[in-house]
Write an enzyme that holds these catalytic residues in place. Structure first.
Site, PDB file in Angstrom:
ATOM      1  N   CYS A 271       0.786  -1.361  -0.106  1.00  0.00           N
ATOM      2  CA  CYS A 271      -0.149   0.125   0.088  1.00  0.00           C
ATOM      3  C   CYS A 271       0.928   1.251   0.003  1.00  0.00           C
ATOM      4  O   CYS A 271       0.415   2.308   0.497  1.00  0.00           O
ATOM      5  CB  CYS A 271      -1.105  -0.034   1.310  1.00  0.00           C
ATOM      6  SG  CYS A 271      -2.532  -1.072   0.985  1.00  0.00           S
ATOM      7  N   TYR A 315      -1.581   4.224   1.151  1.00  0.00           N
ATOM      8  CA  TYR A 315      -2.519   4.406  -0.039  1.00  0.00           C
ATOM      9  C   TYR A 315      -2.283   5.632  -0.846  1.00  0.00           C
ATOM     10  O   TYR A 315      -3.368   6.232  -1.441  1.00  0.00           O
ATOM     11  CB  TYR A 315      -4.040   4.179   0.395  1.00  0.00           C
ATOM     12  CG  TYR A 315      -4.629   2.974   0.453  1.00  0.00           C
ATOM     13  CD1 TYR A 315      -3.802   1.862   0.398  1.00  0.00           C
ATOM     14  CD2 TYR A 315      -5.653   2.807   0.462  1.00  0.00           C
ATOM     15  CE1 TYR A 315      -4.374   0.620   0.426  1.00  0.00           C
ATOM     16  CE2 TYR A 315      -6.622   1.504   0.435  1.00  0.00           C
ATOM     17  CZ  TYR A 315      -5.584   0.297   0.505  1.00  0.00           C
ATOM     18  OH  TYR A 315      -6.450  -0.925   0.319  1.00  0.00           O
ATOM     19  N   TRP A 333      -4.863   5.776   4.915  1.00  0.00           N
ATOM     20  CA  TRP A 333      -5.044   4.190   5.147  1.00  0.00           C
ATOM     21  C   TRP A 333      -4.159   3.897   6.391  1.00  0.00           C
ATOM     22  O   TRP A 333      -4.707   2.831   7.076  1.00  0.00           O
ATOM     23  CB  TRP A 333      -4.851   3.480   3.871  1.00  0.00           C
ATOM     24  CG  TRP A 333      -5.090   1.888   4.125  1.00  0.00           C
ATOM     25  CD1 TRP A 333      -6.432   1.296   3.789  1.00  0.00           C
ATOM     26  CD2 TRP A 333      -4.211   1.073   4.207  1.00  0.00           C
ATOM     27  NE1 TRP A 333      -6.122   0.037   4.190  1.00  0.00           N
ATOM     28  CE2 TRP A 333      -4.734  -0.243   4.407  1.00  0.00           C
ATOM     29  CE3 TRP A 333      -2.684   1.186   4.478  1.00  0.00           C
ATOM     30  CZ2 TRP A 333      -4.026  -1.528   4.713  1.00  0.00           C
ATOM     31  CZ3 TRP A 333      -1.970  -0.190   4.812  1.00  0.00           C
ATOM     32  CH2 TRP A 333      -2.575  -1.353   5.081  1.00  0.00           C
ATOM     33  N   TYR A 541      -9.583  -6.294  -7.023  1.00  0.00           N
ATOM     34  CA  TYR A 541      -8.813  -5.414  -6.259  1.00  0.00           C
ATOM     35  C   TYR A 541      -7.393  -6.145  -6.239  1.00  0.00           C
ATOM     36  O   TYR A 541      -7.099  -7.228  -5.893  1.00  0.00           O
ATOM     37  CB  TYR A 541      -9.489  -5.328  -5.061  1.00  0.00           C
ATOM     38  CG  TYR A 541      -8.973  -4.623  -3.908  1.00  0.00           C
ATOM     39  CD1 TYR A 541      -8.612  -3.145  -3.915  1.00  0.00           C
ATOM     40  CD2 TYR A 541      -8.832  -5.084  -2.497  1.00  0.00           C
ATOM     41  CE1 TYR A 541      -8.233  -2.663  -2.898  1.00  0.00           C
ATOM     42  CE2 TYR A 541      -8.460  -4.359  -1.360  1.00  0.00           C
ATOM     43  CZ  TYR A 541      -7.906  -3.129  -1.655  1.00  0.00           C
ATOM     44  OH  TYR A 541      -7.332  -2.215  -0.801  1.00  0.00           O
ATOM     45  N   HIS A 542      -6.482  -5.151  -5.979  1.00  0.00           N
ATOM     46  CA  HIS A 542      -5.058  -5.376  -6.099  1.00  0.00           C
ATOM     47  C   HIS A 542      -4.487  -6.369  -7.170  1.00  0.00           C
ATOM     48  O   HIS A 542      -3.587  -6.903  -7.061  1.00  0.00           O
ATOM     49  CB  HIS A 542      -4.764  -6.259  -4.577  1.00  0.00           C
ATOM     50  CG  HIS A 542      -4.866  -5.508  -3.260  1.00  0.00           C
ATOM     51  ND1 HIS A 542      -4.755  -6.281  -2.211  1.00  0.00           N
ATOM     52  CD2 HIS A 542      -4.696  -4.224  -3.060  1.00  0.00           C
ATOM     53  CE1 HIS A 542      -5.196  -5.265  -1.189  1.00  0.00           C
ATOM     54  NE2 HIS A 542      -4.654  -4.136  -1.760  1.00  0.00           N
ATOM     55  N   HIS A 629      -2.319  -0.782  -6.847  1.00  0.00           N
ATOM     56  CA  HIS A 629      -3.720  -0.117  -6.536  1.00  0.00           C
ATOM     57  C   HIS A 629      -4.395   0.877  -7.491  1.00  0.00           C
ATOM     58  O   HIS A 629      -4.706   2.021  -7.248  1.00  0.00           O
ATOM     59  CB  HIS A 629      -3.654   0.471  -5.034  1.00  0.00           C
ATOM     60  CG  HIS A 629      -3.411  -0.507  -3.942  1.00  0.00           C
ATOM     61  ND1 HIS A 629      -2.212  -0.607  -3.681  1.00  0.00           N
ATOM     62  CD2 HIS A 629      -4.401  -0.792  -2.899  1.00  0.00           C
ATOM     63  CE1 HIS A 629      -2.247  -1.637  -2.607  1.00  0.00           C
ATOM     64  NE2 HIS A 629      -3.436  -1.607  -2.100  1.00  0.00           N
TER      65      HIS A 629
END
Length: 688
Positions: A271, A315, A333, A541-542, A629
C-alpha cells in the site's frame, strides 16, 4: 472462455458466502478486512469440492521421466492424496510428467496437490506446463513460473487450448532442498471455448505463476525484468508485519521467476506510494510501514533505505516531477487520519534522500466524499490514490479520483490552485487516468466508483487537456466504455491506443464477483472503445498491469487476503495486442531497432536511429511503468515524427520541456505505418 474451475471458485455474488476468519483479533472483532465485511469475502472451498469439478480421470494414463520404487507416476492420478509420485533421486531436474486424457478437449487450467506426508522434498518450484494434441508437438509453454513452497493446492489457469496431452515440467524444487519432483494428485479442467482470432481482439498468451500475489509492479530498465511484490506475507497483509517485503522478479527473456525477502530496509512496502525517479530507481514509500522509503537500484539489483517521510502515509500516490524530485500527498489508510493530522504534500530530494513538508499543498481540496469516512467519523478513504501528473515548472496536476481537480506547486512551501471539476463525472475512486499524449497534455480518465467499497462502478470516460500550470484545463466527456469498472488497469501502448483490462462492476475488495472479463481498447483517433479477447482470470482489487519491453501487456494479481481467502491470484497473464498480428491471425513481421546514437539524451536533444525489417514510419517514447492499487503515475507517451536520412536511418527530437519529457527511463519503439511496434530500446531522458 471460462474454465469450470473458475465457475466453481467464483460463484454468483452473495452476502451469504462463507466468511474467512483472520488470526488478527481486531479484524475478527470488527468483522471486516480493510473495510470489507468478512461475510462478503468467499472462503476457499475444500480441495474435494475443487477436484470434483475436474475432468474424470478413469481412462487416463501417465508417463514420467523417472520415479522411485513405490512412488510411481500413476500415483498422481489415483484419487488418493496420501500417495504421491516422486522422481528418482539419482536423476537431475528438469523432470516431467505427461498426462494422456485419451481424447482431445478444450482445457483451461490444472491443479496440483503436493505430497501430504509432511515432507516438502519435491515441492515444485520453477515449472512449465505444455499442451499437445498428439503427444509429440508441444510448442511453447502455456504456463511458466514458480510456485510458493508449501503443501497447499496449486492452481494454474491459462488461456483455453485444445489438447489430449498435458505435460508438467519441474525445473527446480521449491525449497532447493533436493533435485526431485513430486505430485500427490494432478487434475485438469475443461474450458468452454477457444479464444477469438487475435487479429481483431489480440491474444492472451503465457500465464506466469508467481510465489506471491503481485500487488505492486515496476519495470527495471537495466535488464527489462519485471519487479513485483506483495507485503510482509506472500498472500496477506494484515497482522504484525515483521517489517519485510516478499518480492520476486520475472525475466521475460528466460521466463524464470526468482524470489527474495527484503529485510534490510525494515519496510513492509504494501500500500505504498510508488514511482520511478530520474535515475530509473524504483522508489516505494510508506504503506504498511507508514514512514519508510525503500529504493531499488536496477544496476546493483539491491534495495536500500531512502529515509523517512515527514508524515506517515499509506495508499498515497506519488509522481516524478520535471526537476526530478518526487511529490506525494494524502493517504489516511495508515499512519493516522488526515482529519487529525492532514496528509498535506511532501517533496523528496533524490540527491539527498530527504523528504520535506509542503504545507502550502493541502490535501483537503482533493478529498472524495466517501460515506465510510462519515461513518468512521474521520478521513480514511477520501484522500487515497490521487491521479497525479508531473507537469511544467515543477507543477503537479491532480486529475482525480475526486471530481474536483487541482494544481499543486512545489516551489518553496508549496501552493494549490483549484482547477475546476471533471465535467459530468462523479468521484471515481479506483478508476484510471492515463496521459496518452504528453505533448498535447491529454489525459484519458476511465471508470472508478463513487465509494471505495460496496459501490457500483461507472463506465464514464473523459479527456482532460492541460495547459499552463494553475489554469483550468479543458474537460470533454466522451463515449463511455462498454463496461463499468473499478480496480481495473489501463496502459498506453506504443501506437497511442489505451488498453483497459480487468476491474469489477460492483466494487468490493477481495472478491471475484462481478468481474469485467472483457478488456477494451480505446482509439484516440476515433475515441471509440472496442472489445478485446476475454481474460481467463478475474483481475479486481490488488491487480496490476504493466507495458512490457516487447510491447505486450502484463496483467496480474488480485486478492492478498490470507490463507483462508478464495480470491488470491498469485499469477499474471501476458496479452499481445492486435498490432502484433496479421489479418489471418499469424504473427506480424516486426521492425527492429538496430542502433541508437546514444542511450541518454537531454530534453530538446536528438537521437539517430537505424532500423531493419518492415518499413518504419514513426517512433514513440513511452515512459516505464510502476503501478499499485490502480495508480500508474509514471506512464505517458510521446509521439516522435522522424526525419529520414535514408530508408533505414532516422533522426528524432525529444521535446525540450521536462514537464512533458519527464526525466527518467523510457521505452523507444519504432512503428510501421500499420502500427506494428518493434521491441523497445531503453533511453534515459535527462534535464537539459
Amino acid at each position: 472462455m471460462r474454465s469450470f474451475l473458475y465457475v466453481l471458485l467464483c460463484p454468483a455474488y452473495s452476502l451469504a458466502a462463507p466468511q474467512i476468519r483472520p488470526d488478527n483479533n481486531v479484524l475478527a472483532k470488527s468483522g471486516t478486512l480493510d473495510g470489507v465485511p468478512l461475510r462478503q469475502i468467499p472462503e476457499k472451498p475444500p480441495i474435494s469440492q475443487i477436484v470434483a469439478a475436474a475432468i474424470p480421470r478413469d481412462e487416463w494414463t501417465v508417463t514420467c521421466d523417472s520415479s522411485q520404487a513405490g512412488n510411481d507416476c500413476s500415483n498422481a492420478i489415483d484419487d488418493s492424496p496420501d500417495t504421491f509420485w516422486l522422481t528418482d533421486s539419482a536423476a537431475s531436474l528438469p523432470q516431467s510428467i505427461v498426462i494422456d486424457m485419451r481424447s482431445t478437449r478444450i482445457v483451461g487450467n490444472i491443479t496440483i496437490q503436493p505430497r501430504q506426508d509432511g515432507t516438502p522434498n519435491g515441492n515444485i518450484g520453477q515449472h512449465q506446463v505444455f499442451l499437445s494434441e498428439d503427444g509429440t508437438n508441444w510448442g511453447s509453454p502455456v504456463v511458466v513460473g514458480r510456485y510458493y513452497d508449501d503443501a497447499k493446492l496449486k492452481t494454474s489457469i491459462f488461456t483455453p487450448g485444445s489438447a489430449r496431452y498435458v505435460k508438467i515440467t519441474s525445473l527446480s524444487e521449491a525449497g532447493n532442498r533436493a533435485s526431485v519432483m513430486s505430485i500427490a494428485e494432478v487434475n485438469v479442467y475443461d474450458a468452454t471455448e477457444l479464444p477469438p482470432s487475435p487479429a481483431a481482439a489480440g491474444s492472451w498468451g503465457l500465464t506466469v505463476d508467481m510465489p506471491l500475489v503481485p500487488v505492486s509492479a515496476a519495470i527495471e530498465w537495466a535488464s527489462g525484468r519485471l519487479l513485483i511484490w506483495s507485503s510482509f506475507s506472500w498472500n496477506g497483509f494484515y497482522g504484525a508485519s515483521g517489517h519485510q517485503t516478499i518480492t520476486a522478479i520475472y525475466d521475460p527473456v528466460t521466463q524464470l521467476v526468482s524470489d527474495r525477502v527484503v529485510t534490510n530496509t525494515d519496510h513492509d512496502m504494501f500500500c505504498e506510494g510508488l514511482s520511478l525517479d530520474a535515475e530509473g530507481r524504483i522508489v516505494a514509500v510508506g504503506g504498511n510501514s507508514d514512514r519508510g522509503t525503500s529504493i531499488y537500484d536496477p544496476i546493483s539489483d539491491s534495495w536500500s533505505d531512502g529515509g523517512d517521510l515527514v508524515k506517515p502515509r499509506g495508499y498515497q500516490s506519488q509522481a516524478t516531477l520535471s526537476d526530478g524530485r518526487l511529490f506525494t500527498i494524502g493517504a489516511s489508510w495508515s499512519g493516522g487520519s488526515s482529519t487529525d493530522n492532514p496528509k498535506d504534500g511532501e517533496i523528496y530530494d533524490t540527491a539527498t534522500n530527504t523528504w520535506s513538508a509542503l504545507p502550502g499543498c493541502p490535501v483537503d481540496p482533493m478529498l472524495t466524499s466517501d460515506p465510510e469516512d462519515v461513518s468512521l467519523g474521520h478521513i480514511y478513504r477520501g484522500d487515497n490514490h490521487g491521479w497525479l501528473f508531473g507537469w511544467r515548472n515543477g507543477s503537479v496536476f491532480q486529475a482525480g479520483p475526486a471530481v474536483a481537480m487541482n494544481w499543486y506547486g512545489t516551489s518553496g512551501t508549496g501552493s494549490q490552485t483549484a482547477a475546476g471539476s471533471r465535467a459530468s463525472d462523479k468521484d471515481s475512486m479506483c478508476g484510471n487516468a492515463v496521459m496518452y499524449d504528453a505533448v498535447g497534455g491529454k489525459i484519458l480518465t476511465l471508470g472508478g466508483a463513487p465509494n471505495y467499497v460496496n459501490s457500483y462502478s461507472t463506465s464514464n470516460a473523459h479527456i482532460i487537456t492541460l495547459g499552463d500550470p494553475d489554469t483550468t484545463p479543458e474537460v470533454a466527456t466522451i463515449n463511455s466504455m462498454a463496461f463499468p469498472r473499478a480496480f481495473h488497469n489501463s496502459l498506453v501502448l506504443p501506437d497511442g491506443k489505451v488498453f483497459i483490462t480487468g476491474g469489477q462492476y460492483y466494487a468490493v475488495g477481495f472478491t471475484d464477483q462481478t468481474p469485467q472479463l472483457i478488456p477494451e481498447m480505446w482509439d484516440p483517433a476515433t475515441q471509440a472503445f472496442t472489445q478485446m479477447a476475454p481474460i481467463s482470470i478475474p483481475r479486481n482489487y490488488h491487480s496490476t498491469g504493466v507495458l512490457m519491453p516487447d510491447a505486450t501487456v502484463m496483467n496480474g494479481g488480485g486478492g492478498l487476503c490470507g490463507d483462508g481467502c478464495d480470491t488470491n491470484h498469485p499469477d499474471a497473464q501476458i496479452y499481445s495486442p492486435p498490432y502484433l498480428f496479421n489479418a489471418d491471425g499469424s504473427l506480424a513481421a516486426r521492425p527492429v531497432i538496430d542502433t541508437v546514437s546514444a542511450g541518454e539524451v537531454a530534453g530538446g536533444g536528438q537521437l539517430t536511429i537505424t532500423t531493419s525489417g518492415p518499413a518504419v514510419t514513426n517512433f514513440a517514447l513511452v515512459r516505464l511503468s510502476s503501478t499499485t492499487h490502480t495508480v500508474n503515475t509514471d506512464q505517458r507517451r510521446i509521439a516522435l515524427a522522424p526525419d529520414n536520412t535514408d530508408d533505414n536511418s532516422f533522426t528524432v527530437t525529444v521535446p525540450a520541456d521536462p514537464g512533458v519529457s519527464l526525466p527518467g527511463y523510457w521505452y523507444l519503439f519504432a512503428l510501421t505505418e500499420s502500427g506494428v511496434p518493434s521491441v523497445a530500446k531503453f533511453i534515459k531522458v535527462t534535464i537539459a
